[in-house]
Design an enzyme around this catalytic site. Structure first.
Site, mmCIF file in Angstrom:
data_model
loop_
_atom_site.group_PDB
_atom_site.id
_atom_site.type_symbol
_atom_site.label_atom_id
_atom_site.label_comp_id
_atom_site.label_asym_id
_atom_site.label_seq_id
_atom_site.Cartn_x
_atom_site.Cartn_y
_atom_site.Cartn_z
ATOM 1 N N SER A 28 -2.475 -9.423 -8.030
ATOM 2 C CA SER A 28 -2.974 -10.832 -7.569
ATOM 3 C C SER A 28 -2.507 -10.493 -5.967
ATOM 4 C CB SER A 28 -2.256 -12.002 -7.997
ATOM 5 O OG SER A 28 -2.762 -13.143 -7.231
ATOM 6 N N GLY A 29 -3.747 -10.898 -5.157
ATOM 7 C CA GLY A 29 -3.485 -11.059 -3.693
ATOM 8 C C GLY A 29 -4.294 -11.880 -3.135
ATOM 9 N N GLY A 30 -4.336 -12.244 -1.745
ATOM 10 C CA GLY A 30 -4.648 -13.235 -0.994
ATOM 11 C C GLY A 30 -6.338 -13.356 -1.229
ATOM 12 N N VAL A 34 -6.738 -8.974 -10.212
ATOM 13 C CA VAL A 34 -7.380 -8.023 -10.846
ATOM 14 C C VAL A 34 -6.811 -8.115 -12.166
ATOM 15 C CG1 VAL A 34 -7.419 -5.599 -11.110
ATOM 16 C CG2 VAL A 34 -7.536 -6.834 -8.724
ATOM 17 N N LYS A 49 -12.149 -7.109 -10.779
ATOM 18 C CA LYS A 49 -11.521 -7.808 -9.635
ATOM 19 C C LYS A 49 -12.296 -9.353 -9.378
ATOM 20 C CE LYS A 49 -10.381 -6.584 -4.968
ATOM 21 N NZ LYS A 49 -10.184 -5.594 -3.739
ATOM 22 N N ASP A 143 -6.421 -0.637 5.889
ATOM 23 C CA ASP A 143 -5.367 -1.257 5.302
ATOM 24 C C ASP A 143 -4.580 -0.236 4.141
ATOM 25 O OD1 ASP A 143 -3.608 -3.363 4.795
ATOM 26 O OD2 ASP A 143 -4.910 -4.183 3.169
#
Length: 282
Positions: A28-30, A34, A49, A143
């Site tokens: 999990s991200g901003g 997924v 995703k 990134d």
């Protein structure tokens, strides 16, 4: 419809998407969550995703999400996860991705793992080969960090996220913008410069190498703003590199990969690959 779906799935935990049997959450991200999944039509194991609902109405965030899909579908680089298709579901962007087994290098570090120098350099060599493939395709990742690198049980590494790469082609990227994770950003990226090239990713790979071996970041800061200043102005801790904790080989690669002046870094990932292969063959 989206609100009802969110209530049914308890805000993405787990989601229900027609045509898929959903498994566990992989990350999990901003920008996205997924999830492991299996296609019902052919039982193929894949990863989905799914865009965070809060960003669905953000045109720029959606553009970057779809750009990642375009880049992933176009790339033919073995070390990058493949995007099988992209679609929208109830207003959310969804990427169907190749399922990659293993754990991220960030997860390994969070569990307290420290990598021996030779192993870490071998991992960096693999990633450098992947970065050369991106460079040849005209893509700058922007990134690169342990959380975007999946380590398989056989020791292979795969790049699993290109979230900012679509905005980071060799000639792309708007001036005055800073994308990426501050702890790993090259100085020119921390300054918000445009015209980034593969040398920015080489710097981030150097910061990742430092983290893998020493178990901590090259620079510590109380805020993102302070971290960005250190990326531009601060040098690596000489006591760490010269106090017997780093071999001359590791010292050499860290200093060259993380040089503040990008002209002093390896000119291309291919040059880094060649140098690493020569040192690891000894």
């Amino acid at each position: 419809r989206t609100l009802g779906w969110l209530r049914r799935t308890h805000v993405m935990n787990p989601p229900e998407i027609p045509g898929y049997r959903m498994g566990e959450r992989l990350g999990s991200g901003g920008t996205a969550e997924v999830w492991a999944a299996q296609r019902e039509k052919d039982f193929q194991r894949i990863a989905l995703k799914i865009q965070q609902p809060a960003l669905a109405r953000d045109p720029l965030a959606t553009q970057r999400f779809l750009e990642e899909a375009r880049v992933l579908q176009t790339l033919k680089v073995p070390g990058v996860v493949r995007c099988l298709r992209a679609f929208r579901f109830l207003g959310l962007c969804v990427l169907e991705l190749e399922r990659v087994s293993g754990r991220t290098l960030e997860e390994e570090l969070e569990d307290g793992r420290r990598f021996e120098e030779r192993e870490a350099l071998g991992l960096v060599l693999q990633v450098a080969r992947t970065l050369e493939g991106l460079r040849e395709a005209g893509v700058v990742h922007r990134d690169l960090k342990p959380g975007n690198l999946m380590l398989n049980a056989d020791g292979s590494v795969k790049l699993i996220d290109l979230g900012f790469a679509g905005s980071g082609t060799e000639q792309g990227g708007a001036a005055g913008t800073t994308l990426g994770t501050p702890a790993y950003l090259a100085p020119e990226q921390a300054r918000g410069e445009s015209g980034l090239d593969a040398r920015a990713d080489i710097y981030s790979l150097g910061a990742t190498l430092y983290h893998l071996v020493f178990g901590r970041l090259p620079f510590e800061a109380a805020s993102d703003e302070e971290m960005l200043r250190k990326q531009v102005l601060a040098g690596l801790d000489g006591s760490t590199l010269k106090g017997g904790r780093a071999s001359p080989t590791l010292h050499y690669f860290l200093e060259k990969m993380m040089a503040k002046d990008r002209e002093a870094r390896f000119a291309t990932p291919a040059a880094l690959v060649q140098d690493l292969e020569a040192h690891l063959a000894r």
